[in-house]
Design an enzyme around this catalytic site. Structure first.
Site, PDB file in Angstrom:
ATOM      1  N   HIS A 116      47.723  -1.041 -12.955  1.00  0.00           N
ATOM      2  CA  HIS A 116      46.457  -1.065 -12.214  1.00  0.00           C
ATOM      3  C   HIS A 116      45.434  -0.152 -12.890  1.00  0.00           C
ATOM      4  O   HIS A 116      44.268  -0.547 -13.097  1.00  0.00           O
ATOM      5  CB  HIS A 116      46.703  -0.612 -10.776  1.00  0.00           C
ATOM      6  N   GLU A 117      45.843   1.055 -13.234  1.00  0.00           N
ATOM      7  CA  GLU A 117      44.905   1.991 -13.855  1.00  0.00           C
ATOM      8  C   GLU A 117      44.473   1.513 -15.242  1.00  0.00           C
ATOM      9  O   GLU A 117      43.318   1.665 -15.629  1.00  0.00           O
ATOM     10  CB  GLU A 117      45.536   3.385 -13.940  1.00  0.00           C
ATOM     11  N   HIS A 153      41.603  -0.876 -14.967  1.00  0.00           N
ATOM     12  CA  HIS A 153      40.285  -0.245 -14.868  1.00  0.00           C
ATOM     13  C   HIS A 153      39.746   0.084 -16.263  1.00  0.00           C
ATOM     14  O   HIS A 153      38.550  -0.058 -16.531  1.00  0.00           O
ATOM     15  CB  HIS A 153      40.363   1.032 -14.034  1.00  0.00           C
TER      16      HIS A 153
END
Length: 288
Positions: A130-131, A134
């Site tokens: 998920h990170e 980004h």
């Protein structure tokens, strides 16, 4: 599109900053505020990631000091076609994580000790994916600059509130106090509008990078449950950075509910489970 959103966001934040400058010092105050905002935008572009990492006491680690964590980041970065980001650990009991950096070549991932303690390797892989999403989407620049300028708006608003500002403006003292209260709320709304959509996008792309949507869904359940009962002191002291975390780290006041920068965790989990069902995948093999 992300470049346009970043420009629009910076323009909105700068306008709020100038409005407060006008209330404090009239036309001259607005000009000074504009100069300060321009300098802050430039400084934030190059240094906001370092500032945010420092605010949260993040310490850089490598494969020797945190082998499992760093190896997971490296493997997932390869899956995502990204350069290896710098890896940091925050000594906080609340499980959480964020990514920062102006571009994929100058990115960093930071996780708390609480996160490393409660998640399985598969769940940790889901969070890290998920990170990295980004970073891949270049959300990190917008998120970090927003944190820097929103914090400055709050400080300037406090100054206007306590010192009354420019008494020659048409709104008078009441107008000054009203804008001093509303400006930080407006900044929070801008953060909220940008961040909520990006969290859903990062969830979906993170599931693609890890190839297992249910890993992230399980991690979100654990993190959300803990974040409601475990304090994150540095996040409470720097609320303008809350939107950067995978789960809202704040739970001390009603403001966090009214102006949450994150979509409801239950909705995020539901979307991830629906994605897993579409792909016909269950938990799958262990990571590593």
């Amino acid at each position: 599109m992300n470049t346009f959103k970043t420009g629009l966001l910076l323009a909105a934040m700068t306008a709020l900053f100038m409005g407060l400058g006008y209330l404090i010092g009239g036309a001259a105050g607005a000009i000074i505020a504009f100069v300060i905002a321009a300098a802050m935008n430039l400084f934030a572009y190059w240094n906001s990631d370092k500032m945010v990492l420092s605010m949260h006491g993040a310490e850089r680690v490598d494969e020797a000091s945190a082998p499992q964590y760093v190896r997971l980041v490296r493997q997932l970065a390869e899956n995502a076609g990204l350069p290896m980001p710098a890896t940091y650990i925050m000594h906080q009991p609340q499980p959480n994580a964020f990514a920062t950096g102006r571009d994929p070549e100058h990115a960093a991932v930071a996780v708390t000790t609480g996160l490393l303690e409660i998640l399985s390797p598969e769940e940790l892989a889901g969070v890290l994916a998920h990170e990295l999403s980004h970073i891949k989407n270049r959300d990190t620049l917008t998120m970090t600059i927003t944190a820097t300028i929103a914090g400055a708006i709050s400080m300037l608003a406090n100054f206007a509130f306590f010192f009354g500002g420019n008494r020659d403006n048409q709104g008078g003292i009441i107008g000054t106090i009203a804008l001093a209260i509303l400006a930080p709320l407006a900044a929070a709304l801008v953060q909220m509008a940008i961040s909520r959509t990006r969290e859903y996008e990062a969830d979906a792309m993170g599931a693609e990078i890890s190839n297992r949507p249910l890993w992230l869904a399980s991690a979100l359940e654990k993190i959300d449950r803990a974040a409601h009962v475990v304090d994150n002191d540095t996040a409470e002291a720097n609320p303008a950075t809350a939107h950067m975390f995978i789960i809202n780290p704040l739970h001390g006041g009603a403001r966090d509910n009214l102006f949450s920068t994150h979509p409801a965790t239950a909705n995020r989990i539901a979307k991830l489970r629906a994605l897993a069902a579409e792909q016909g995948r269950a938990e799958g093999r262990p990571w590593g």
